[in-house]
Motif scaffolding. Structure first.
Motif, PDB file in Angstrom:
ATOM      1  N   PHE A  43       0.837  -1.197   0.000  1.00  0.00           N
ATOM      2  CA  PHE A  43       0.000   0.000   0.000  1.00  0.00           C
ATOM      3  C   PHE A  43       0.869   1.244   0.000  1.00  0.00           C
ATOM      4  N   TYR A  44       0.308   2.352  -0.465  1.00  0.00           N
ATOM      5  CA  TYR A  44       0.992   3.627  -0.384  1.00  0.00           C
ATOM      6  C   TYR A  44      -0.035   4.719  -0.101  1.00  0.00           C
ATOM      7  N   LYS A  45       0.452   5.870   0.317  1.00  0.00           N
ATOM      8  CA  LYS A  45      -0.425   6.976   0.676  1.00  0.00           C
ATOM      9  C   LYS A  45      -0.610   7.877  -0.531  1.00  0.00           C
ATOM     10  N   ASN A  46      -1.855   8.038  -0.957  1.00  0.00           N
ATOM     11  CA  ASN A  46      -2.191   8.843  -2.123  1.00  0.00           C
ATOM     12  C   ASN A  46      -3.255   9.849  -1.694  1.00  0.00           C
ATOM     13  N   GLY A  47      -2.908  11.127  -1.734  1.00  0.00           N
ATOM     14  CA  GLY A  47      -3.869  12.153  -1.336  1.00  0.00           C
ATOM     15  C   GLY A  47      -4.323  11.999   0.099  1.00  0.00           C
ATOM     16  N   GLY A  48      -3.424  11.518   0.963  1.00  0.00           N
ATOM     17  CA  GLY A  48      -3.748  11.380   2.369  1.00  0.00           C
ATOM     18  C   GLY A  48      -4.458  10.097   2.752  1.00  0.00           C
ATOM     19  N   VAL A  49      -4.696   9.187   1.778  1.00  0.00           N
ATOM     20  CA  VAL A  49      -5.375   7.919   2.074  1.00  0.00           C
ATOM     21  C   VAL A  49      -4.513   6.755   1.594  1.00  0.00           C
ATOM     22  N   TYR A  50      -4.644   5.610   2.265  1.00  0.00           N
ATOM     23  CA  TYR A  50      -3.872   4.423   1.893  1.00  0.00           C
ATOM     24  C   TYR A  50      -4.655   3.585   0.888  1.00  0.00           C
ATOM     25  N   VAL A  51      -4.025   3.342  -0.260  1.00  0.00           N
ATOM     26  CA  VAL A  51      -4.652   2.587  -1.340  1.00  0.00           C
ATOM     27  C   VAL A  51      -3.686   1.501  -1.805  1.00  0.00           C
ATOM     28  N   PRO A  52      -4.192   0.446  -2.451  1.00  0.00           N
ATOM     29  CA  PRO A  52      -3.316  -0.653  -2.878  1.00  0.00           C
ATOM     30  C   PRO A  52      -2.382  -0.260  -4.013  1.00  0.00           C
ATOM     31  N   ALA A  53      -1.162  -0.767  -3.934  1.00  0.00           N
ATOM     32  CA  ALA A  53      -0.182  -0.579  -4.993  1.00  0.00           C
ATOM     33  C   ALA A  53       0.089  -1.883  -5.724  1.00  0.00           C
ATOM     34  N   MET A  54       0.029  -2.997  -4.990  1.00  0.00           N
ATOM     35  CA  MET A  54       0.351  -4.293  -5.593  1.00  0.00           C
ATOM     36  C   MET A  54      -0.185  -5.419  -4.720  1.00  0.00           C
ATOM     37  N   SER A  55      -0.568  -6.517  -5.355  1.00  0.00           N
ATOM     38  CA  SER A  55      -0.831  -7.766  -4.638  1.00  0.00           C
ATOM     39  C   SER A  55      -0.264  -8.905  -5.468  1.00  0.00           C
ATOM     40  N   ARG A  56       0.208  -9.927  -4.764  1.00  0.00           N
ATOM     41  CA  ARG A  56       0.872 -11.024  -5.476  1.00  0.00           C
ATOM     42  C   ARG A  56       0.611 -12.336  -4.753  1.00  0.00           C
ATOM     43  N   ILE A  57       0.438 -13.383  -5.528  1.00  0.00           N
ATOM     44  CA  ILE A  57       0.379 -14.744  -4.989  1.00  0.00           C
ATOM     45  C   ILE A  57       1.403 -15.576  -5.744  1.00  0.00           C
ATOM     46  N   GLU A  58       2.220 -16.306  -5.001  1.00  0.00           N
ATOM     47  CA  GLU A  58       3.191 -17.199  -5.620  1.00  0.00           C
ATOM     48  C   GLU A  58       3.027 -18.587  -5.004  1.00  0.00           C
ATOM     49  N   ALA A  59       3.198 -19.596  -5.820  1.00  0.00           N
ATOM     50  CA  ALA A  59       3.146 -20.977  -5.347  1.00  0.00           C
ATOM     51  C   ALA A  59       4.311 -21.733  -5.971  1.00  0.00           C
ATOM     52  N   ASN A  60       5.048 -22.470  -5.151  1.00  0.00           N
ATOM     53  CA  ASN A  60       6.169 -23.241  -5.683  1.00  0.00           C
ATOM     54  C   ASN A  60       6.299 -24.562  -4.940  1.00  0.00           C
ATOM     55  N   LYS A  61       7.038 -25.464  -5.540  1.00  0.00           N
ATOM     56  CA  LYS A  61       7.278 -26.810  -5.003  1.00  0.00           C
ATOM     57  C   LYS A  61       5.997 -27.633  -4.898  1.00  0.00           C
ATOM     58  N   TYR A  62       5.029 -27.361  -5.740  1.00  0.00           N
ATOM     59  CA  TYR A  62       3.854 -28.236  -5.832  1.00  0.00           C
ATOM     60  C   TYR A  62       4.232 -29.383  -6.760  1.00  0.00           C
TER      61      TYR A  62
END
Length: 382
Positions: A292-311
């Protein structure tokens, strides 16, 4: 944690620009997933440390987990980030109450994060590999609309999240992976929940509250009001987790959250292919990340990630080790209304079966060398 949590990842990245590389000042190694906040948008470095940044960019912020953030007055490359500590044996850890932090942020989530209608330009990237060979890659420009930026299981999917498919930059699938679960055609409540940090935060808090659970949290270093906290959780439900987060002690907000679900020591189980053939299957590890980051005084999402390995699957005498990633990068944010987007993706079918609106921004997607080789590879003739 169910395997279905780990199957997909959304990745978003766009615009025509100059390459900028972010590296570790100590050893010169590229830093992947470094965040760059520009005047009107956000980008992240790829696995080789490169991000598309226009040479005219000035006064932009570069940060990465475990490193000190810097403000760059004018474009130059590479940008060298200093670690948050000099030597590991010099670190003086300070214990924190993980349950109190998680509980307080969860209870006050709607007060501390932006929870009004929002519209984002997003880059979606999903990649799958079998035995370290890429066989599926998609990168697309999309718009995401959320009514509250908060997952509510009592709402319909459309009242939680809407997506508009604008332009598919790359889409390549070299082989069928039908012996695995090839993708969720229909969104489940759990799958939808994985788009939202409050869903994951409450899941982690549930594990902590289990009477048989053991957990710890330690401040690793501080920069201004921001603390880097590492944590470990051994759930009474038999799930082990470790991770790190950035916590703003002034705003009482978690600005970065990364949690690892350690599952590769679980016993092998039996599964069946779509045609009913039985094979041995072993769960792997999963990593979920929210930024998250602060944009115009409010916290909004910047990135989300899901990783899966060794399945791992053992099928007809052959070992298949699976890696999957899905990443969303929220390049732009603006306040919206309650109407949503139109046309929007029909979540009752595969995302890529929807028709895009062809809103092409002519932006540059920075592929890694491995990804470029895969994109250039000719499909076999059948």
């Amino acid at each position: 944690m169910k395997h279905s949590h780990l199957l997909f990842i959304l990745f978003f990245n766009f615009f025509s620009a100059q390459k900028l590389q972010v590296v570790d000042s100590e050893n010169g190694k590229p830093i992947p997933n470094a965040r760059i906040i520009l005047q009107n948008q956000i980008v992240y470095t790829n696995e080789e440390g490169f991000a598309p940044v226009d040479q005219s960019s000035i006064n932009f912020e570069v940060s990465a987990s475990g490193f000190r953030k810097v403000i760059i007055p004018e474009f130059y490359s590479p940008v060298k980030l200093k670690r948050g500590y000099k030597k590991i044996d010099e670190v003086k850890l300070i214990k924190v109450d993980l349950k109190d932090i998680f509980g307080d942020v969860a209870a006050n989530y709607k007060k501390r994060y932006y929870t009004e209608p929002s519209l984002y330009d997003v880059i979606y990237k999903e990649k799958r590999s079998d035995n370290n060979q890429i066989h599926f890659l998609v990168i697309a420009e999309t718009k995401l609309w959320s009514k509250t930026n908060f997952y509510n299981h009592n709402r319909s999917f459309d009242n939680n999240l809407q997506m508009q498919l604008n332009n598919v930059k790359y889409f390549k699938d070299l082989k069928s992976d039908s012996m695995f679960v090839k993708g969720i055609k229909n969104f489940s409540k759990e799958y939808m929940g994985n788009y939202f940090f409050n869903f994951e935060l409450n899941r982690a808090l549930t594990h902590i509250k289990n009477k048989a659970s053991k957990y710890s949290g330690w401040i690793f270093f501080e920069q201004g009001d921001e603390q880097l906290i590492t944590f470990n959780i051994k759930s009474g439900a038999g799930i082990e987790m470790k991770g790190e987060m950035k916590y703003n002690k002034a705003d009482k907000v978690i600005t970065y959250f990364e949690i690892h679900y350690l599952q590769d020591q679980y016993p092998i189980v039996k599964r069946r292919t779509g045609s009913g053939e039985e094979f041995d299957y072993q769960l792997g590890n999963a990593i979920l990340t929210f930024d998250f980051y602060k944009n115009g005084g409010v916290y909004v999402p910047a990135m989300s990630r899901i990783e899966a390995n060794k399945y791992i699957a053992y099928y007809k005498g052959i070992k298949h080790e699976r890696k999957i990633s899905r990443e969303l990068i929220y390049n732009t944010f603006k306040k919206s209304d309650e109407k949503g987007v139109a046309p929007r993706v029909d979540f009752s079918k595969d995302i890529w079966d929807n028709i895009s609106v062809k809103e092409n921004k002519n932006n540059t997607i920075l592929l890694t060398r491995e990804e470029q080789v895969f994109v250039d590879k000719k499909l076999p003739d059948f």
